[in-house]
Design an enzyme around this catalytic site. Structure first.
Site, PDB file in Angstrom:
ATOM      1  N   ILE A 144      -2.827   8.801  22.757  1.00 27.46           N
ATOM      2  CA  ILE A 144      -3.450   7.252  23.575  1.00 27.46           C
ATOM      3  C   ILE A 144      -4.642   7.485  22.158  1.00 27.46           C
ATOM      4  CG2 ILE A 144      -5.311   6.724  24.311  1.00 27.46           C
ATOM      5  CD1 ILE A 144      -3.549   6.292  25.683  1.00 27.46           C
ATOM      6  N   LYS A 145      -5.548   5.812  21.850  1.00 29.73           N
ATOM      7  CA  LYS A 145      -5.980   6.022  20.075  1.00 29.73           C
ATOM      8  C   LYS A 145      -7.225   6.060  20.735  1.00 29.73           C
ATOM      9  CE  LYS A 145      -4.656   3.697  16.375  1.00 29.73           C
ATOM     10  NZ  LYS A 145      -4.569   2.284  15.628  1.00 29.73           N
ATOM     11  N   ILE A 146      -8.120   6.946  20.451  1.00 31.80           N
ATOM     12  CA  ILE A 146      -9.569   7.145  20.697  1.00 31.80           C
ATOM     13  C   ILE A 146     -10.088   7.200  19.352  1.00 31.80           C
ATOM     14  CG2 ILE A 146     -11.649   8.364  21.940  1.00 31.80           C
ATOM     15  CD1 ILE A 146      -9.108   9.129  24.057  1.00 31.80           C
TER      16      ILE A 146
END
Length: 554
Positions: A144-146
């Site tokens: 998951i890219k944050i």
């Protein structure tokens, strides 16, 4: 040169323990078997995505149309449709890369999916969406890219604590990178306290590269001194090397030693934004200069192909002397007047804004395709012929403008580099950046309309600009006193032509749902601002070189 996994530059890069990831994903890439081919032939072991990539993917081909029609029939919202499209593609990508994930023990074989960037300043909402994406894709090799905003740091810690693997993105500064490493370790400590297996949690920290040089070079051009010019093109690699040094320093700290003893995985540095934006620089420099074992380099397809063809590896990894030189370079930037902290703050703000704009464009593209009226059958052959002729004329019209934009971009870049006045050079450099963005936007609009860009025409546009330098102004090989005037007038004519193109498309938008009225209004407003700037530059050039000296002093 062979592109097999046994030989070639990409194989050498992999042998140097740099993981080769592709910064691209589309249904075309998945369904056509191209991703499998990149894995077997180009040493690709991971994939990253972002809103821009998905917006581009949607404009290519028709593989999304059936799903979008179903979503429209069931009354899905635009956000729900975007969620469905992106999670389906990423899940399929994870399945393709599953064997790599198994073979590498979970180190590689990863696909990254970004949370909605509009939530970047809301930690709780970001964490909630990260959980939903993780559960929906339901694959262990998902990242998951944050974004690494200040609010994003809290979300990173929260989801890591829950066992969700994270690709921390949009990192520009060393200070923020240290915060990211702290957030990761805090999440691991909370996960350990909750009894989770730390070995199941993975992370990479995406440190952006090329944009640093773009912004620093722009400021150095504005300063204009010889001392400033020799510093161009070196800040990005220096900044990245110092980031790796900070990574090494963190690994020997007692805090990390306690976590690694409990089974924690290293958060690997990932070099992102590695496509070279300045054509004067080698097109593989952000790969070749950052060959460091234990890192990831995620490349756009053009950079991957370039490195496969002619990439080279340095004689050795960065040494202590190289790290010292990197620090000295940033100090030199400060000494000539470049505030590097302001550079990285600006890049974070602009980067987040670009992701938000791309997300909005993605939503607009989904909306147009979902709500497009089904095509009516044509029984009249004359009607069909008329529509076909209109489509051909539109394609020719747009390709002519695209070719002009390609040549115009070269002219803006040359004019910016040639100006000796630092303020004028900075203004033209900013205009060149805008012109490049406008050309890219025209390409996206053409894709939405099903019009392919004609590479021969684009090449002719570029060549026409080169040939234009040989116009008889008395100085064939050097700039004449009138060059500033001729260039300013030529650029102004080009921008006025571009504005006419936007007006034409804006009129078509009233009857064609594939065109965004909002986007075209914004482009037209920007073209008018560009015209005003160029008119001012043209007047100044005329005053300097054409008017009689007595008229200049009145």
């Amino acid at each position: 040169m062979s592109d097999s996994t046994e030989s070639g530059p990409l194989a050498a890069l992999s042998a140097a323990e740099v993981s080769v990831w592709l910064d691209d994903l589309s249904r075309e890439l998945l369904s056509g078997g191209e991703l499998e081919k990149l894995i077997t032939e180009k040493n690709v072991v991971g994939v990253t995505t972002n809103p821009t990539i998905f917006a581009s993917a949607l404009s290519k081909g028709d593989r999304y149309n059936e799903q979008l029609r179903r979503l429209s029939d069931t009354g899905s919202s635009i956000d729900d449709a975007v969620f469905a499209l992106t999670t389906d593609d990423v899940r399929d990508g994870c399945d393709v890369l599953g064997p790599v994930y198994e073979r590498t023990g979970g180190i590689d074989g990863r696909v990254s999916l970004e949370v909605d960037p509009r939530l970047a300043q809301d930690a709780d909402a970001t964490a909630a969406l990260a959980r939903k994406l993780w559960e929906t894709v339901d694959r262990p090799n998902l990242f998951i890219k944050i974004p690494a905003t200040r609010k994003g740091l809290a979300a990173i810690t929260a989801v890591i604590a829950e066992g969700i693997s994270v690709n921390v993105t949009l990192i520009f500064s060393l200070e923020r990178y240290r915060d990211v490493m702290d957030a990761y370790q805090s999440g691991l400590e909370q996960a350990q306290a909750a009894g989770r297996d730390l070995a199941d949690i993975h992370s990479v920290a995406s440190f952006f590269v090329s944009r640093v040089d773009s912004e620093v070079d722009r400021r150095l051009n504005a300063i204009g001194t010889n001392e400033a010019q020799v510093l161009k093109g070196k800040a990005a690699v220096a900044n990245a090397r110092l980031a790796y040094q900070a990574h090494e320093q963190a690994l020997v700290e007692p805090r990390w030693q306690r976590l690694t003893a409990a089974g924690a995985r290293v958060q690997r540095p990932l070099w992102a934004s590695t496509g070279v934006k300045n054509p004067d620089y080698p097109d593989t420099m952000y790969v070749s200069e950052l060959v460091i074992a234990g890192t990831v380099n995620t490349m756009p397809a053009t950079t991957l192909a370039a490195f496969a063809d002619h990439g080279t590896l340095p004689a050795h990894a960065p040494t202590a002397e190289d790290f010292a030189a990197a620090g000295a370079h940033l100090e030199s930037l400060q000494s000539v007047g470049v505030d590097f902290t302001d550079v990285t703050d600006t890049l974070e703000h602009e980067g987040l804004g670009k992701f938000e704009d791309s997300w909005s464009q993605l939503g607009e593209s989904v909306q147009r395709k979902m709500h497009a009226a089904p095509g009516k059958p044509h029984h009249d052959s004359e009607s069909r012929d008329g529509e076909s002729e209109s489509a051909d004329l539109l394609a020719t019209y747009l390709n002519d403008h695209f070719a002009g934009a390609t040549g115009g971009l070269e002219l803006f870049r040359r004019a910016a580099a040639a100006r000796t006045d630092s303020q004028q050079a900075a203004a033209l450099a900013d205009l060149a950046r805008q012109v490049e963005e406008d050309r890219d936007e025209l390409a996206r609009i053409m894709n939405d309309l099903g019009v392919s860009t004609s590479q021969p025409k684009a090449a002719l546009g570029w060549l026409a600009e080169k040939a234009g330098r040989l116009k008889p102004n008395g100085h064939l090989l050097s700039r004449s006193p009138r060059s500033d005037v001729v260039e300013a007038e030529s650029m102004l004519v080009g921008v006025l032509g571009k504005a006419a193109c936007w007006r034409t498309l804006r009129a078509l938008a009233d009857s064609d749902d594939r065109l965004s009225k909002k986007t075209l209004d914004t482009l037209l407003e920007r073209a008018e601002q560009q015209s005003a700037t160029l008119e001012e530059l043209c007047s100044e050039a005329v005053a300097r070189t054409v008017l009689p000296r007595s008229a200049r002093t009145r």
